[in-house]
Scaffold this motif. Structure first.
Motif, PDB file in Angstrom:
ATOM      1  N   LYS A 253      45.064 100.818  35.254  1.00  0.00           N
ATOM      2  CA  LYS A 253      45.521 101.858  36.188  1.00  0.00           C
ATOM      3  C   LYS A 253      46.814 102.507  35.704  1.00  0.00           C
ATOM      4  CE  LYS A 253      45.941  98.904  39.617  1.00  0.00           C
ATOM      5  NZ  LYS A 253      45.541  97.637  38.949  1.00  0.00           N
ATOM      6  N   THR A 254      47.791 101.661  35.373  1.00  0.00           N
ATOM      7  CA  THR A 254      49.078 102.187  34.909  1.00  0.00           C
ATOM      8  C   THR A 254      48.883 103.001  33.629  1.00  0.00           C
ATOM      9  OG1 THR A 254      50.275 100.362  35.920  1.00  0.00           O
ATOM     10  CG2 THR A 254      51.392 101.531  34.145  1.00  0.00           C
ATOM     11  N   THR A 255      48.084 102.471  32.732  1.00  0.00           N
ATOM     12  CA  THR A 255      47.828 103.176  31.476  1.00  0.00           C
ATOM     13  C   THR A 255      47.213 104.550  31.751  1.00  0.00           C
ATOM     14  OG1 THR A 255      47.476 101.049  30.408  1.00  0.00           O
ATOM     15  CG2 THR A 255      46.643 102.986  29.261  1.00  0.00           C
TER      16      THR A 255
ATOM     17  N   PRO B 133      56.675 105.408  39.250  1.00  0.00           N
ATOM     18  CA  PRO B 133      56.142 104.317  38.439  1.00  0.00           C
ATOM     19  C   PRO B 133      56.097 103.004  39.217  1.00  0.00           C
ATOM     20  CG  PRO B 133      58.340 104.937  37.689  1.00  0.00           C
ATOM     21  CD  PRO B 133      58.014 105.829  38.826  1.00  0.00           C
ATOM     22  N   ASP B 134      55.419 102.025  38.645  1.00  0.00           N
ATOM     23  CA  ASP B 134      55.297 100.746  39.371  1.00  0.00           C
ATOM     24  C   ASP B 134      56.662 100.073  39.553  1.00  0.00           C
ATOM     25  OD1 ASP B 134      55.403 100.298  36.675  1.00  0.00           O
ATOM     26  OD2 ASP B 134      53.671  98.971  36.582  1.00  0.00           O
ATOM     27  N   ASN B 135      57.551 100.264  38.566  1.00  0.00           N
ATOM     28  CA  ASN B 135      58.938  99.846  38.754  1.00  0.00           C
ATOM     29  C   ASN B 135      59.712 101.095  39.092  1.00  0.00           C
ATOM     30  OD1 ASN B 135      59.917  97.031  38.075  1.00  0.00           O
ATOM     31  ND2 ASN B 135      58.287  97.406  36.577  1.00  0.00           N
TER      32      ASN B 135
ATOM     33  N   LEU C  25      51.198 108.061  42.078  1.00  0.00           N
ATOM     34  CA  LEU C  25      51.892 106.915  42.659  1.00  0.00           C
ATOM     35  C   LEU C  25      51.270 105.640  42.112  1.00  0.00           C
ATOM     36  CD1 LEU C  25      51.836 108.157  46.391  1.00  0.00           C
ATOM     37  CD2 LEU C  25      53.534 108.664  44.622  1.00  0.00           C
ATOM     38  N   ASP C  26      52.076 104.859  41.412  1.00  0.00           N
ATOM     39  CA  ASP C  26      51.554 103.624  40.820  1.00  0.00           C
ATOM     40  C   ASP C  26      51.898 102.442  41.724  1.00  0.00           C
ATOM     41  OD1 ASP C  26      50.377 101.835  39.146  1.00  0.00           O
ATOM     42  OD2 ASP C  26      51.645 102.248  37.395  1.00  0.00           O
ATOM     43  N   GLU C  27      50.930 101.995  42.470  1.00  0.00           N
ATOM     44  CA  GLU C  27      51.066 100.864  43.392  1.00  0.00           C
ATOM     45  C   GLU C  27      52.316 100.962  44.257  1.00  0.00           C
ATOM     46  OE1 GLU C  27      49.601  97.232  42.324  1.00  0.00           O
ATOM     47  OE2 GLU C  27      48.609  97.877  40.483  1.00  0.00           O
ATOM     48  N   PRO C  28      52.380 102.006  45.079  1.00  0.00           N
ATOM     49  CA  PRO C  28      53.619 102.242  45.845  1.00  0.00           C
ATOM     50  C   PRO C  28      53.878 101.219  46.947  1.00  0.00           C
ATOM     51  CG  PRO C  28      51.934 103.805  46.506  1.00  0.00           C
ATOM     52  CD  PRO C  28      51.372 103.036  45.346  1.00  0.00           C
TER      53      PRO C  28
HETATM   54 MG    MG Z   1      49.907  98.632  36.765  1.00  0.00          MG
END
Ligand code: MG
Ligand code: ADP
Lengths: 248, 308
Positions: B40-42, B82-84, B158-161
């Motif tokens: 997902k992030t990629t 981002p996730d972070n 939105l990456d895993e908000p």
């Molecule tokens: Mg991820």
């Protein structure tokens, strides 16, 4: 490349510096200490000299060397700050959203360069002023004139020091890109001073004439060349994709 | 608004995203759902033109992902969390947003207006002059959302908000996302939370390196929700299992004296199943028809090996 964007990046860093008091202390403390210490050593030498001519001989050797010493400082100081601004962003994971903005790699890199350059040069130059004033006070009696300011000091402080800071910033960016630990990055970053320290020692033992403006200009020119070479290397190190996928 | 065609990313030998083809409409909330390491992030990083693709093609808002000149345009049009979250802890909430507004060259008046608007919407306006280091996780996530919106982006990634947020903070963030959809923005949401995807997404793609399913939550439910017949026997014997396997109606699993047979249409197929059991000498205690939950179906989809 838009310099305005680089300036925005640098200004942001300046704002964080204000909160990072310790970082600023660590940058300014060394030049200030050195600038008090070197005149103290000069003072000792003048007082221990057997007669006036011995004192003169010593001064003509150590004053150019001490002036040159500021180039070593210029190589050391940026290590702390360049590794902080780059490794710091990496560790705090603030690089990813930054890289997702419509900015180019060069703009960010240049901004980081400015934010490391400005405080480093300021610290070294602030130290140099203290050094020149104290040295003049101590040596005026022996020399009969004020040693500083002089052309050699101008070449060193206004030309060679900024060039050395640039070299050190570039070198530290390259090291920071590979390092995960701010401390390790700083230590490897220090290696940049090795050649300068070499020249300094040669000056102290009178193998290189550091009071010769020509020699100083040659050193400055070599550093300029290294600056240019390191720049392309720095550019190659600082690529969005690699920062996100390879910088661990 | 977002189109990918066979989008692929390999890290050396490892394929992180394999031939992903999706289409996201303007104003839609699209959920990319998958477990950790699904890619997902990629995927999002490729779409934000942060990392290169190694195969296929993709377009965001009409711009070509992977094209040097277009990547700046894409990054100017999108907002990314981002996730972070990656906020500057030593800066105030206001300065964090202001910095990003400047990087996007948002005019000063608009910048100020947006900072105030989003901080107020998210209940952070009173904290605008506080250092981010004093913020809770939920507040940081909200601030990162505001940061992604500062330049009025058309598309939000939105990456895993809501990962790592307590339920209440997660709900505020979800409600806010729905509010943004109301403003006509396109939202691409990564999540590993099935419930969340079901609740707020218009369409969901289930990803585990490759796309496993795609559709509205209802469609997915219909297509992936399996049903099964559970038969309690006095004793499970080899001949019974052979007979059931011989029917090839669906997967057969055994748990002590209980046999579960996955069936497409239990009402029609139960008679055949019972017949087979009786002929093999089985004695039935009870029969139940159960529907597997979407969650079970999702887990099964995700675990399935790549089909050729
Ligand atoms: Mg991820
Ligand atoms: N920089 C990288 N180098 C090598 N492999 C990576 C890198 N980034 C991600 N991966 C791998 O790609 C796969 C997908 O990761 P990721 O996109 O982070 O998944 P998700 O966000 O769905 O959890 C994982 O197997 C991960 O280990």
């Amino acid at each position: 490349m838009r310099l305005s964007i680089s300036w925005i990046v640098a200004s942001k860093d300046f704002k964080t510096f204000r909160r990072k008091r310790n970082l600023m202390y660590s940058i300014f403390i060394l030049p200030v200490l050195v600038s008090a210490l070197l005149p103290a050593v000069t003072n000792l030498m003048v007082q221990r000299a057997s007669d006036h001519s011995a004192a003169l001989t010593r001064l003509t050797l150590i004053l150019p060397a001490f002036t040159f010493f500021y180039m070593i400082l210029a190589g050391v100081i940026p290590a702390a700050i360049a590794s902080y601004t780059i490794v710091g962003e990496k560790v705090e994971r603030t690089l990813e959203p930054l890289l997702a903005t419509p900015t180019t790699d060069s703009e960010i890199l240049f901004g980081k360069g400015i934010s490391a350059f400005v405080p480093s040069v300021s610290a070294v130059l602030a130290g140099s002023v203290i050094f020149m004033v104290l040295t003049d006070l101590i040596t005026h009696g022996t020399l009969g004139y004020y040693y500083f300011p002089n052309w050699n000091a101008a070449i060193i402080f206004l030309l060679a020091v900024p060039l050395t800071v640039i070299m050190s910033v570039e070198w530290n960016v390259i090291v920071s890109a590979r390092a995960t630990d701010v401390r390790v990055a700083q230590q490897i970053g220090m290696l940049v001073i090795a050649p300068l320290a070499g020249i300094y020692v040669l000056g102290e033992i009178n193998m290189v004439n550091l009071s010769d403006a020509g020699n100083l200009l040659i050193v400055a020119a070599v550093i300029l060349l290294v600056d240019v070479l390191l720049f392309s290397l720095t550019r190659a190190t600082f690529r969005r994709e690699e920062i996100l996928t390879k910088w661990k | 608004m977002i189109d990918t065609e066979g989008l692929t990313k390999k890290f050396g030998e490892l394929t992180a995203v394999d031939r992903l083809t999706i289409h996201v409409d303007e104003g839609e909330i699209f959920g990319l759902l998958g477990p950790n390491g699904a890619g997902k992030t990629t995927t999002v990083r490729m779409l934000c033109s942060l990392i290169s693709k190694t195969g296929g093609s993709a377009r965001v808002a009409g711009y070509d992902v992977g094209n040097q000149a277009d990547s700046l345009k894409i990054r100017g049009l999108i907002g990314f969390v981002p996730d972070n979250v990656g906020l500057y802890e030593a800066l105030t909430a206001y300065d964090n947003l202001d910095f990003y507004g400047k990087l996007h060259s948002t005019p000063e008046a608009r910048r100020k207006e947006n900072i105030e608007r989003f901080l107020k919407m998210l209940g952070l306006w009173e904290k605008k002059d506080d250092d981010v280091s004093t913020f809770s996780k939920g507040m940081k996530q909200k601030l990162a959302l505001a940061r992604a919106l500062i330049h009025d982006p058309k598309v939000l990634f939105l990456d895993e908000p809501t990962a790592n947020l307590d339920p209440e903070a997660a709900k505020t963030v979800r409600d806010f996302i729905l509010e943004l959809k109301g403003e006509g923005r396109t939202i691409f949401l990564n999540t590993h939370n099935l419930d969340e995807a079901q609740r707020i997404c218009d369409r969901i793609g289930i990803l585990n390196t490759s796309l496993r399913a795609l559709g509205t939550p209802e469609e997915l439910e219909r297509t992936v929700k399996g049903r099964a017949t559970v038969v309690q026997l006095e004793q499970v014997t080899e001949p019974i299992l052979d007979a059931l396997h011989g029917l090839s109606l669906g997967e057969v699993s055994v748990e002590r004296n209980k046999v579960t047979i996955s069936l497409a249409d239990p009402e029609k197929q139960n008679a055949t199943v019972m017949d087979a059991i009786f002929r093999a000498g089985g004695r039935v205690r009870s029969v139940n028809v159960v529907g597997s939950t979407l969650e079970e179906a999702y887990l099964k989809l995700v675990r399935e090996k790549e089909e050729k």
